[in-house]
Motif scaffolding. Structure first.
Motif, PDB file in Angstrom:
ATOM      1  N   LYS A 193       0.834  -1.202   0.000  1.00  0.00           N
ATOM      2  CA  LYS A 193       0.000   0.000   0.000  1.00  0.00           C
ATOM      3  C   LYS A 193       0.872   1.257   0.000  1.00  0.00           C
ATOM      4  CE  LYS A 193      -4.071  -1.808   2.443  1.00  0.00           C
ATOM      5  NZ  LYS A 193      -4.885  -1.675   3.685  1.00  0.00           N
ATOM      6  N   LYS A 194       1.933   1.206   0.817  1.00  0.00           N
ATOM      7  CA  LYS A 194       2.831   2.353   0.902  1.00  0.00           C
ATOM      8  C   LYS A 194       3.524   2.584  -0.434  1.00  0.00           C
ATOM      9  CE  LYS A 194       6.783   4.077   3.573  1.00  0.00           C
ATOM     10  NZ  LYS A 194       7.721   3.770   4.690  1.00  0.00           N
ATOM     11  N   ARG A 201       1.292   4.164  -2.926  1.00  0.00           N
ATOM     12  CA  ARG A 201       1.052   5.583  -2.666  1.00  0.00           C
ATOM     13  C   ARG A 201       2.253   6.439  -3.048  1.00  0.00           C
ATOM     14  NH1 ARG A 201      -1.286   3.732   2.305  1.00  0.00           N
ATOM     15  NH2 ARG A 201       0.699   4.189   3.322  1.00  0.00           N
ATOM     16  N   GLN A 202       3.460   5.919  -2.795  1.00  0.00           N
ATOM     17  CA  GLN A 202       4.661   6.732  -2.911  1.00  0.00           C
ATOM     18  C   GLN A 202       5.301   6.681  -4.293  1.00  0.00           C
ATOM     19  OE1 GLN A 202       7.210   5.417   0.267  1.00  0.00           O
ATOM     20  NE2 GLN A 202       6.118   6.605   1.814  1.00  0.00           N
ATOM     21  N   CYS A 257      -7.829   1.774  -3.425  1.00  0.00           N
ATOM     22  CA  CYS A 257      -7.414   3.119  -3.801  1.00  0.00           C
ATOM     23  C   CYS A 257      -6.848   3.154  -5.199  1.00  0.00           C
ATOM     24  CB  CYS A 257      -6.382   3.683  -2.802  1.00  0.00           C
ATOM     25  SG  CYS A 257      -6.989   3.775  -1.117  1.00  0.00           S
TER      26      CYS A 257
END
Length: 229
Positions: A65-66, A69-70, A221
């Motif tokens: 997930k990180k 996002r990044q 997301c």
């Protein structure tokens, strides 16, 4: 596991597999494989234990997930089938032999042109770095193969696929077999009879592979623009 020979190239009476026959086989719970990329023989496969990934049981790690996002990845759908299947067919770093031969590529390309085969592609800086392809029938999606050229790219493709299937009203994601990688993401094995029952139910549905592109929401997301950033 049951194996049934489909064709032998030197046998003039052998049955030539067509895209229509292939779709019928999936609807009956069987799928083709080649012995290797260099083999001309194809086999029907009907596993005693079938791999599936429950759509409500996909495990997306905190680190993934990180990363989603990044880091900037672009997820595209159905834009470059031949590049995806060629990457899936390529020799793996672990020397694991592929089962995708030229006949498989030709058949699935025909199904892609007919709208039954789909790709989920992960791109970074204009390069295809991961993806997967599979067959869509009713409310069932039959995952065939996936690849990655950068770490976690195939997981991102699978996360997007799961999201797309949920939004599109699918009920079954068939992984055929189970690997440690798939098991870590939530895949399980079920007996053949249970699989056929689930398949029968899923085929009664009318899944929409493109509904997410029309504005569906995503628990992972993944935006309807297919852009992760």
């Amino acid at each position: 596991m049951a194996l049934f020979l489909i064709m032998e190239p030197n046998d003039p009476y052998a049955l030539k597999l067509t895209p229509e026959m292939l779709l019928s086989a999936y609807a009956h719970g069987i799928f083709p494989m080649a012995e290797s990329a260099n083999s001309n023989d194809l086999f029907w496969v009907d596993p005693d234990e079938r791999g599936i990934l429950p759509l409500d049981g996909f495990h997306i790690s905190r680190s993934l997930k990180k990363k989603m996002r990044q880091e900037s990845f672009e997820v595209r759908v159905d834009t470059n089938f031949l590049s995806v299947i060629s990457a899936c067919a390529a020799e793996r770093p672990d020397s694991q032999e592929t089962w995708i031969n030229d006949e498989i590529i030709e058949l699935y390309h025909a199904l892609f042109r007919a709208g039954h085969c789909h790709t989920v592609e992960v791109w970074s800086q204009g390069n295809l770095v991961g993806g997967l392809y599979g067959i869509s029938l009713g409310g069932a999606f039959f995952g065939e193969s996936m690849f990655h050229k950068v770490r976690d790219a195939s997981k991102i493709a699978l996360a997007h696929l799961v999201d797309r299937l949920v939004v599109g009203g699918f009920q079954l994601l068939d992984t055929q077999f189970i690997t440690d990688h798939l098991r870590s993401l939530g895949a399980i094995e079920i007996p053949r009879a249970q699989y056929h029952a689930k398949l029968s139910q899923a085929l009664q549905l009318d899944g929409d592979f493109y509904r997410l592109d029309g504005g569906g929401t995503s628990e992972f997301c993944l935006q309807s623009t297919s852009q992760i950033s």
